[in-house]
Every structure is written in C-alpha cells, then in structure tokens.
Design a protein around this motif. Structure first.
Motif, mmCIF file in Angstrom:
data_model
loop_
_atom_site.group_PDB
_atom_site.id
_atom_site.type_symbol
_atom_site.label_atom_id
_atom_site.label_comp_id
_atom_site.label_asym_id
_atom_site.label_seq_id
_atom_site.Cartn_x
_atom_site.Cartn_y
_atom_site.Cartn_z
ATOM 1 N N ILE A 119 0.849 -1.195 0.000
ATOM 2 C CA ILE A 119 0.000 0.000 0.000
ATOM 3 C C ILE A 119 0.887 1.249 0.000
ATOM 4 C CG2 ILE A 119 -1.676 1.353 1.309
ATOM 5 C CD1 ILE A 119 -2.919 -1.193 2.287
ATOM 6 N N LYS A 120 1.948 1.226 0.817
ATOM 7 C CA LYS A 120 2.861 2.358 0.842
ATOM 8 C C LYS A 120 3.551 2.534 -0.505
ATOM 9 C CE LYS A 120 5.216 1.297 4.636
ATOM 10 N NZ LYS A 120 6.202 1.477 5.743
ATOM 11 N N ALA A 121 3.959 1.414 -1.122
ATOM 12 C CA ALA A 121 4.624 1.478 -2.427
ATOM 13 C C ALA A 121 3.698 2.070 -3.484
ATOM 14 C CB ALA A 121 5.085 0.083 -2.852
ATOM 15 N N LEU A 122 2.431 1.667 -3.445
ATOM 16 C CA LEU A 122 1.452 2.190 -4.406
ATOM 17 C C LEU A 122 1.242 3.693 -4.202
ATOM 18 C CD1 LEU A 122 -0.581 1.608 -6.661
ATOM 19 C CD2 LEU A 122 -2.289 1.094 -4.899
ATOM 20 N N LEU A 123 1.164 4.112 -2.953
ATOM 21 C CA LEU A 123 1.000 5.535 -2.659
ATOM 22 C C LEU A 123 2.214 6.340 -3.117
ATOM 23 C CD1 LEU A 123 -0.592 5.463 0.915
ATOM 24 C CD2 LEU A 123 -1.677 6.252 -1.190
ATOM 25 N N TYR A 124 3.410 5.810 -2.881
ATOM 26 C CA TYR A 124 4.623 6.489 -3.324
ATOM 27 C C TYR A 124 4.622 6.656 -4.844
ATOM 28 C CZ TYR A 124 6.800 5.762 1.276
ATOM 29 O OH TYR A 124 7.095 5.788 2.602
ATOM 30 N N LEU A 125 4.271 5.582 -5.553
ATOM 31 C CA LEU A 125 4.285 5.598 -7.014
ATOM 32 C C LEU A 125 3.254 6.579 -7.570
ATOM 33 C CD1 LEU A 125 5.482 4.334 -9.575
ATOM 34 C CD2 LEU A 125 3.709 2.568 -9.448
ATOM 35 N N LEU A 126 2.021 6.485 -7.074
ATOM 36 C CA LEU A 126 0.967 7.374 -7.545
ATOM 37 C C LEU A 126 1.272 8.828 -7.185
ATOM 38 C CD1 LEU A 126 -2.253 5.322 -6.639
ATOM 39 C CD2 LEU A 126 -1.296 5.714 -8.921
ATOM 40 N N GLY A 127 1.718 9.037 -5.959
ATOM 41 C CA GLY A 127 2.034 10.388 -5.515
ATOM 42 C C GLY A 127 3.137 11.020 -6.342
ATOM 43 N N LEU A 168 2.395 14.252 -8.700
ATOM 44 C CA LEU A 168 3.089 15.485 -8.337
ATOM 45 C C LEU A 168 3.966 15.997 -9.480
ATOM 46 C CD1 LEU A 168 4.098 14.850 -4.610
ATOM 47 C CD2 LEU A 168 2.524 16.581 -5.470
ATOM 48 N N LEU A 169 4.553 15.075 -10.246
ATOM 49 C CA LEU A 169 5.324 15.485 -11.420
ATOM 50 C C LEU A 169 4.408 16.171 -12.433
ATOM 51 C CD1 LEU A 169 7.665 12.396 -11.992
ATOM 52 C CD2 LEU A 169 8.348 14.693 -11.264
ATOM 53 N N TYR A 170 3.221 15.587 -12.650
ATOM 54 C CA TYR A 170 2.260 16.159 -13.593
ATOM 55 C C TYR A 170 1.711 17.503 -13.091
ATOM 56 C CZ TYR A 170 -2.063 16.859 -16.192
ATOM 57 O OH TYR A 170 -3.069 17.409 -16.943
ATOM 58 N N THR A 171 1.350 17.540 -11.808
ATOM 59 C CA THR A 171 0.826 18.776 -11.233
ATOM 60 C C THR A 171 1.876 19.881 -11.254
ATOM 61 O OG1 THR A 171 -0.574 17.462 -9.745
ATOM 62 C CG2 THR A 171 -0.299 19.779 -9.203
ATOM 63 N N GLY A 172 3.124 19.506 -10.973
ATOM 64 C CA GLY A 172 4.218 20.474 -11.016
ATOM 65 C C GLY A 172 4.405 21.055 -12.414
ATOM 66 N N TRP A 173 4.315 20.188 -13.435
ATOM 67 C CA TRP A 173 4.469 20.646 -14.808
ATOM 68 C C TRP A 173 3.328 21.585 -15.204
ATOM 69 C CZ3 TRP A 173 7.490 21.884 -18.428
ATOM 70 C CH2 TRP A 173 7.063 21.973 -19.759
ATOM 71 N N THR A 174 2.111 21.240 -14.801
ATOM 72 C CA THR A 174 0.956 22.095 -15.095
ATOM 73 C C THR A 174 1.101 23.448 -14.407
ATOM 74 O OG1 THR A 174 -0.471 20.147 -15.262
ATOM 75 C CG2 THR A 174 -1.555 22.262 -14.976
ATOM 76 N N SER A 213 6.232 27.011 -6.666
ATOM 77 C CA SER A 213 5.320 25.918 -6.316
ATOM 78 C C SER A 213 5.663 24.658 -7.098
ATOM 79 C CB SER A 213 3.873 26.330 -6.595
ATOM 80 O OG SER A 213 3.494 27.430 -5.807
ATOM 81 N N ALA A 214 5.950 24.830 -8.388
ATOM 82 C CA ALA A 214 6.290 23.685 -9.235
ATOM 83 C C ALA A 214 7.567 23.005 -8.748
ATOM 84 C CB ALA A 214 6.455 24.143 -10.682
ATOM 85 N N VAL A 215 8.556 23.814 -8.382
ATOM 86 C CA VAL A 215 9.824 23.263 -7.881
ATOM 87 C C VAL A 215 9.603 22.468 -6.595
ATOM 88 C CG1 VAL A 215 12.076 23.875 -6.920
ATOM 89 C CG2 VAL A 215 11.246 25.026 -8.984
ATOM 90 N N ILE A 216 8.753 22.994 -5.708
ATOM 91 C CA ILE A 216 8.437 22.297 -4.454
ATOM 92 C C ILE A 216 7.761 20.955 -4.749
ATOM 93 C CG2 ILE A 216 7.001 22.370 -2.373
ATOM 94 C CD1 ILE A 216 7.497 25.388 -2.291
ATOM 95 N N MET A 217 6.809 20.953 -5.699
ATOM 96 C CA MET A 217 6.115 19.717 -6.066
ATOM 97 C C MET A 217 7.078 18.703 -6.665
ATOM 98 S SD MET A 217 2.588 21.247 -7.666
ATOM 99 C CE MET A 217 1.629 22.453 -6.735
ATOM 100 N N LEU A 221 10.439 13.767 -6.167
ATOM 101 C CA LEU A 221 11.744 13.091 -6.139
ATOM 102 C C LEU A 221 11.980 12.415 -4.789
ATOM 103 C CD1 LEU A 221 14.014 15.706 -7.964
ATOM 104 C CD2 LEU A 221 13.176 13.513 -8.849
ATOM 105 N N TYR A 222 11.520 13.070 -3.723
ATOM 106 C CA TYR A 222 11.670 12.480 -2.390
ATOM 107 C C TYR A 222 10.836 11.204 -2.267
ATOM 108 C CZ TYR A 222 11.629 11.980 2.677
ATOM 109 O OH TYR A 222 11.745 11.481 3.955
ATOM 110 N N LEU A 223 9.622 11.229 -2.837
ATOM 111 C CA LEU A 223 8.772 10.044 -2.812
ATOM 112 C C LEU A 223 9.403 8.919 -3.637
ATOM 113 C CD1 LEU A 223 5.161 11.516 -3.172
ATOM 114 C CD2 LEU A 223 6.389 10.868 -1.098
ATOM 115 N N ALA A 224 10.023 9.273 -4.755
ATOM 116 C CA ALA A 224 10.703 8.272 -5.580
ATOM 117 C C ALA A 224 11.859 7.634 -4.798
ATOM 118 C CB ALA A 224 11.221 8.909 -6.862
ATOM 119 N N TYR A 225 12.559 8.459 -4.037
ATOM 120 C CA TYR A 225 13.652 7.961 -3.191
ATOM 121 C C TYR A 225 13.128 6.997 -2.128
ATOM 122 C CZ TYR A 225 17.209 8.092 0.496
ATOM 123 O OH TYR A 225 18.120 7.749 1.465
#
Length: 211
Positions: A71-79, A83-89, A188-192, A197-201
């Motif tokens: 469940i944690k792995a799925l949340l990390y992946l989805l998050g 967040l990458l998409y939201t940051g780009w937008t 805001s985008a940089v923070i996202m 990246l932290y979630l990927a780590y």
C-alpha cells in the motif's frame, strides 16, 4: 479538555506551516484568481482532505492501512507521478500571468479539486506525518478530550487554508509586476517536483527493503 485543545492547535499548526506541495498549490491559486470565490474549490478540497486524514489518524484506521508495504509502495508511485504532472501544469501556468483573463489566471474549479486531492491524499509523506504525529498524540486522550483534540486539529487546518488562499489573493492583487507573480507558480512547481523526487527515493528504499 483545554490542554487537549491547545495541544491540538499547536500540533496541527506545526504540521501544516512548512511550505509543502499542498500549501504551495493553494497559495498559487490564490494569486492566480481575482475573486476569492474562485479559490474556494482548492481551499475546501484541501481542508476536507486534511479532515479525512486527521479523522483516520485519530481513529487509528490509517495505521492499519499503512502496515502493508504494498500500500505504501502504491502511494509512493501514484504520488510521485501525480506530483510530477501537477508540477508541470503549475510551471506552465506561470506564462498565463503575463496575459491575465477578466476573472482569473488560474485553472478551473474541476482541476483545482483534482490537483488538491493529489497533493493532499497522494502524498505519503504527509500521510505518514499525520499518522505518526497526530495519530500517536491522540492516544493519550479519551472520550470528550479526544474529540476536542481532533476537532481543534481540523478547525486549525480549515482556518489555515482559508487564510492561505486569502493571502495569495492579496499578493496577486497588490503585486504590480507580472514577473514577480510568475515566480510563485514557478516556486510551487519546484516544491512539487522536489516532493516527487523524495517520494521516488522512499519508493526505492522500500523496494530495497530498507524503509
């Protein structure tokens, strides 16, 4: 119960004060819209998401859910993905500051809600903080005191996001330079992206069996 109320206020404020992805998104939408009513979708959504997380933490349900690594792995992946998409937008929206629309320069209410849910409920780091801090702290209370503790945490969250949206709108109305305004969605985008990246780590560590 007064002690529980004070404890809940300080704890909730301490958790939401740092400028994370959720706060950055609410602030950005505040600066991008001319009318406060246009910012309400992101404010209400972020507040409701925090209400859900706090309730689950106090009830202890979220602890049971996060005991499973998959469940944690799925949340990390989805998050990370969202967040990458939201940051780009958000990053792209900085260009719209230079060509303001009559009522707003921000995204639609539907997208506000979707992105707010993403940065709130698909951010495992925030979830784990809520579970670890608020959930653990609530154990020392019982009955009415526990209810007061939870309600104060929730009310503090709502007041914070309302104030953050209003502050963003004030900045948007007072700042005369489009260049200055464009820095807010860029930050805001940089923070996202940093959060992603932290979630990927964390996901890598989890898959390696070190988390």
């Amino acid at each position: 119960m007064i002690a529980a109320a004070i404890h809940g206020f300080i704890l909730a404020l301490g958790l939401i004060l740092p400028l994370g992805a959720q706060n950055a998104f609410v602030l950005t939408q505040g600066t991008a819209h001319r009318r406060f009513t246009k910012v309400l979708p992101v404010i209400v959504t972020a507040s409701l998401c925090d209400t859900i997380l706090i309730a689950l933490a106090v009830l202890g349900i979220s602890v049971i859910m996060l005991e499973h690594d998959w469940i944690k792995a799925l949340l990390y992946l989805l998050g990370c993905g969202f967040l990458l998409y939201t940051g780009w937008t958000t990053w792209k929206s900085r260009h719209e500051i230079h060509t303001p629309l009559p009522d707003s320069r921000g995204i639609s209410a539907k997208k506000q809600i979707g992105f707010a849910v993403t940065v709130s409920l698909l951010n495992p780091h925030a979830i784990l903080d809520t579970v670890g801090v608020i959930g653990t702290s609530s154990v020392q209370y019982a009955g009415p005191a526990k209810l007061v503790f939870a309600m104060v945490c929730i009310i503090t969250s709502w007041l914070w996001f309302i104030g953050l949206g209003a502050a963003g709108q004030f900045i948007g109305q007072q700042a005369q330079s489009p260049r200055i305004l464009s820095l807010i969605p860029a930050l805001s985008a940089v923070i996202m992206w940093g959060t992603a990246l932290y979630l990927a780590y964390l996901l890598i560590l989890l898959l390696q069996g070190q988390a």
